[in-house]
Scaffold this motif. Structure first.
Motif, PDB file in Angstrom:
ATOM      1  N   VAL A 222      -5.019   2.765  -3.594  1.00 14.92           N
ATOM      2  CA  VAL A 222      -5.052   2.440  -2.165  1.00 14.92           C
ATOM      3  C   VAL A 222      -5.762   3.560  -1.407  1.00 14.92           C
ATOM      4  O   VAL A 222      -6.006   4.637  -1.941  1.00 14.92           O
ATOM      5  CB  VAL A 222      -3.627   2.247  -1.599  1.00 14.92           C
TER       6      VAL A 222
ATOM      7  N   ALA B   4       0.816  -1.214   0.000  1.00 19.50           N
ATOM      8  CA  ALA B   4       0.000   0.000   0.000  1.00 19.50           C
ATOM      9  C   ALA B   4       0.846   1.259   0.000  1.00 19.50           C
ATOM     10  O   ALA B   4       0.503   2.253  -0.641  1.00 19.50           O
ATOM     11  CB  ALA B   4      -0.937  -0.005   1.203  1.00 19.50           C
TER      12      ALA B   4
ATOM     13  N   GLN C  56       1.863   1.798  -3.379  1.00 21.98           N
ATOM     14  CA  GLN C  56       0.724   1.816  -4.291  1.00 21.98           C
ATOM     15  C   GLN C  56       0.966   0.877  -5.481  1.00 21.98           C
ATOM     16  O   GLN C  56       0.798   1.235  -6.638  1.00 21.98           O
ATOM     17  CB  GLN C  56       0.443   3.244  -4.786  1.00 21.98           C
TER      18      GLN C  56
ATOM     19  N   THR D 235      -6.073   1.570   3.702  1.00 25.38           N
ATOM     20  CA  THR D 235      -6.232   0.223   3.163  1.00 25.38           C
ATOM     21  C   THR D 235      -6.036  -0.786   4.304  1.00 25.38           C
ATOM     22  O   THR D 235      -5.023  -0.744   4.999  1.00 25.38           O
ATOM     23  CB  THR D 235      -5.178  -0.042   2.068  1.00 25.38           C
TER      24      THR D 235
END
Length: 278
Positions: A256, A235, A238, A263
């Motif tokens: 995300v 995350a 990304q 997330t």
């Protein structure tokens, strides 16, 4: 009928592919969703999960390992190189892993190894070698436990299961180079070794960055260490990475959450996929 085209993934496709990032990418490892392909219908989920981690029957010990080898040493052989010393160094710095070095008795191990090499007697070598294996198996067991970093196991079968002592030692003995196996901590996901080295070598500019690396080191403990097939969402970067055979074989940009709607960290089988564009 309302179209779901834009409601699920947005107006723009997210399928641009690039080569995987290097060690710097690992240092950016953040909240992640860990997913694995759903097992075939003909197999039960628990059976497939057990096969994925390769854990043999419980109760297989260090003694069983040496019994199968007729007492042949693993660590104190010319072929092992400096694996014994590397292991002792790892155990002595177990505080980097959030563990207590005292549990593994690195000073006593060092003395036993030194005595075995100086005296060069079979009994001393066997005793020191078995002590190294006991410490190694305990260390692997501790590292492969879920550290409780807040991940939600949607499918509990994916939760990390430490290998038995016999399994851990068989994997180590099967490595082309035991020294490289220990140096790279190959019983863990590659991210783990990279993050640990970053902490050990003080590759951070301030306390905040050190805290981030320490947090991600804990998170990396739940990542699959073997060569199974899975998807990892990083995350913080990304980006989604597809792993197969122990390596990232492809990746793509993903959307995300923001700080307000982060997330979540999930572990689940992949059961459905929404493609955009169709």
């Amino acid at each position: 009928m309302n179209s779901l085209r834009y409601g699920c993934t947005g107006r723009w496709p997210v399928h641009s592919f690039q080569k995987k990032g290097g060690p710097a990418a690992a240092l950016m490892f953040g909240a992640a969703a860990l997913l694995a392909p759903e097992p075939a219908a003909a197999q039960s989920a628990p059976a497939v999960a057990a096969a994925a981690v390769g854990r043999p029957q419980a109760g297989q010990s260090v003694a069983d390992f040496y019994r199968a080898r007729k007492g042949a040493p693993l660590w104190l052989t010319p072929q092992a190189g400096d694996a014994a010393q590397q292991l002792i160094s790892l155990l002595g710095s177990a505080s980097v892993d959030g563990l207590s070095p005292d549990k593994y008795h690195p000073t006593a191990l060092q003395q036993m190894v030194q005595a075995a090499r100086e005296q060069n007697k079979r009994k001393e070598v066997e005793r020191a070698d078995e002590a190294l294996s006991e410490a190694f198996a305990a260390y692997v067991d501790d590292l492969r436990q879920d550290p409780g970093v807040g991940i939600t196991w949607v499918d509990p079968q994916l939760k990390p299961i430490p290998p038995s002592a016999l399994a851990a030692l068989l994997q180590a003995s099967a490595a082309p180079s035991l020294s490289a196996y220990v140096r790279d901590m190959s019983w863990m996901h590659p991210f783990y070794g990279e993050l640990r080295r970053a902490l050990s070598d003080h590759q951070y500019s301030d306390d905040d960055k050190r805290d981030v690396i320490e947090l991600n080191l804990k998170r990396a403990r739940i990542l699959p260490p073997g060569k199974e097939r899975y998807v990892l969402v990083n995350a913080a970067q990304q980006r989604l990475f597809m792993y197969e055979g122990g390596k990232a074989v492809d990746s793509m940009v993903v959307v995300v959450g923001k700080t307000k709607w982060p997330t979540p960290m999930l572990g689940a089988y992949i059961r459905f996929a929404a493609l955009n564009p169709y």
